[in-house]
Write a protein that holds these residues in place. Structure first.
Motif, mmCIF file in Angstrom:
data_model
loop_
_atom_site.group_PDB
_atom_site.id
_atom_site.type_symbol
_atom_site.label_atom_id
_atom_site.label_comp_id
_atom_site.label_asym_id
_atom_site.label_seq_id
_atom_site.Cartn_x
_atom_site.Cartn_y
_atom_site.Cartn_z
ATOM 1 N N ARG A 279 2.102 -8.472 7.602
ATOM 2 C CA ARG A 279 2.700 -8.395 6.822
ATOM 3 C C ARG A 279 2.116 -8.830 4.943
ATOM 4 N N THR B 164 1.028 -5.347 2.580
ATOM 5 C CA THR B 164 1.638 -5.095 1.189
ATOM 6 C C THR B 164 0.453 -5.156 0.431
ATOM 7 N N TRP C 227 -4.805 1.149 5.333
ATOM 8 C CA TRP C 227 -3.639 0.456 5.385
ATOM 9 C C TRP C 227 -3.213 1.265 6.172
#
Length: 408
Positions: free
Chosen positions: A80, A84, A182
């Motif tokens: 996470r 981010t 990503w």
């Protein structure tokens, strides 16, 4: 139950490859921009002496948030935080296009530096947890080789942007590469990790206190910036040294980086090839004296100015080869020197490394403005001499402990 460490295979390499694409983008955020810094300082109407500050502020920004991101990834998961952080870095690359003066530009460089910590304090910790010891070192060395395309391509691409387009397009390209990384991370990064802790954040200070009170961690942690500083100073100062003083063109400056970083790639390849044959740490004891030998060429360049460029490039290539033999092994030893959660230890390493880089580069920049190449050569020798006097003692101790425990 913690997942078992993985072995190297085509499928398990997908996550490191996605991570190294993000790392490549983060490094390009420095290496592509460095050759453009003289043009940027002219655009903003400030002196060329501020050009190295774009790099030191970038590193300082990474150090400022390491204390948070590493422990946060211990508590909510590496995945996470990493995903981010990658999105945030891409956003920063777009926002820096709208800066109007040098103060705003350096402020955005500070914020962009968060990308460095996302890679080093979160991504590297995930790699170390995902693979067995020697495999993790090989993966780090392989990642290093791929990410070194940034300092190889960055100066050339940056020089092209200066001559034909605008430095702004560099940040747009970095943002695009980050977004591709990503998507790769989102697909390939393991959803489980070894160290998820339920400890509350009010224990954070105690965790960091435990890490930084560990003398072995401090010594092995300092071994990383001390050993890396000659190359970091080269990256920061070479635009001024080669373009402003030796009068190389932007394109020639870009080409001059090739032998230096090819040396680093070669060092990593040799490490991967030979590390299974020797006691872990032996390559470091060869690499650092080799770096000292390379630094003597830098000193020779001071006294033979007619051949200064050749001597500098020979010296830096030898130094970078030696660094390739050292970094991945030292990082593993430093990370494992404390029993605290690895996100916190990796964050501590990031803070130690990046704060050291920030201070050393700014001091090196000031010294260079006073004494030029002599300051650069003597600084490199001084950092390596300190390495031999302090971290080497603890490295020998760790190697002795591993021999006694039957771990080679």
């Amino acid at each position: 139950m913690s997942p078992a460490p993985q072995t190297l295979s085509r499928s398990t390499l997908m996550f490191p490859l996605a991570l190294v694409l993000f790392e490549f983008a983060v490094y390009m955020g420095n290496d592509l921009i460095q050759p453009a810094m003289l043009a940027i300082t002219r655009d903003f109407g400030v002196g060329a002496n501020l050009a190295p500050s774009a790099m030191s502020f970038y590193l300082f920004g990474g150090a400022c948030v390491a204390w948070l991101l590493g422990p946060l990834s211990d508590r909510i998961g590496r995945r996470r935080v990493l995903l981010t952080g990658a999105l945030f870095f891409a956003l920063c690359c777009i926002l820096i296009l709208f800066t109007q003066n040098m103060q705003q530009f350096l402020t955005m460089r500070l914020v962009q530096g968060i990308g460095l910590t996302v890679v080093s304090a979160v991504g590297y910790a995930a790699i170390q947890e995902s693979f067995a010891e020697r495999d993790a070192i090989k993966v780090m060395a392989l990642m290093s080789n791929i990410s070194l395309l940034a300092p190889l391509l960055g100066p050339v691409v940056g020089a092209f942007l200066i001559d034909y387009v605008s430095w702004h397009w560099g940040f747009i390209g970095i943002a695009v590469v980050t977004l591709i990384a990503w998507f790769g991370l989102n697909k390939s990064m393991p959803k489980q990790q070894q160290s998820v802790t339920k400890k509350p954040f009010n224990t954070l200070f105690q965790d960091f206190k435990q890490v930084f009170s560990n003398k072995k961690f401090l010594a092995l942690g300092l071994a990383l910036p001390l050993g890396n500083m000659p190359l970091m100073l080269w990256i920061a100062l070479s635009p001024v040294m080669l373009v402003d003083e030796l009068k190389l063109s932007s394109f020639a400056y870009g080409l001059s980086q090739f032998p230096v970083f090819i040396g680093l790639i070669a060092g990593n390849i040799v490490l991967i090839k030979i590390m299974d044959r020797f006691e872990l740490g032996r390559t470091v004891l060869v690499g650092v004296p080799m770096m000292c030998f390379g630094a003597l060429f830098l000193l020779a360049a001071v006294f033979v100015p007619a051949h200064a460029l050749a001597l500098i490039l020979i010296g830096m290539t030898i130094i970078s080869f030696g660094e390739g033999l050292c970094f991945s092994v030292l990082y593993r030893f430093a990370l494992m020197s404390s029993d605290v959660s690895k996100g916190t230890v990796a964050a501590s390493l990031s803070m130690l490394i990046m704060f050291s880089f920030f201070v050393f580069i700014e001091v090196g920049r000031w010294l260079y403005m006073q004494w030029h190449l002599m300051a650069f050569a003597c600084s490199c020798l001084a950092f390596l001499a300190i390495w031999l006097l302090y971290p080497r003692v603890f490295l020998m101790q760790v190697m002795k402990e591993r021999r006694e425990a039957g771990t080679f």
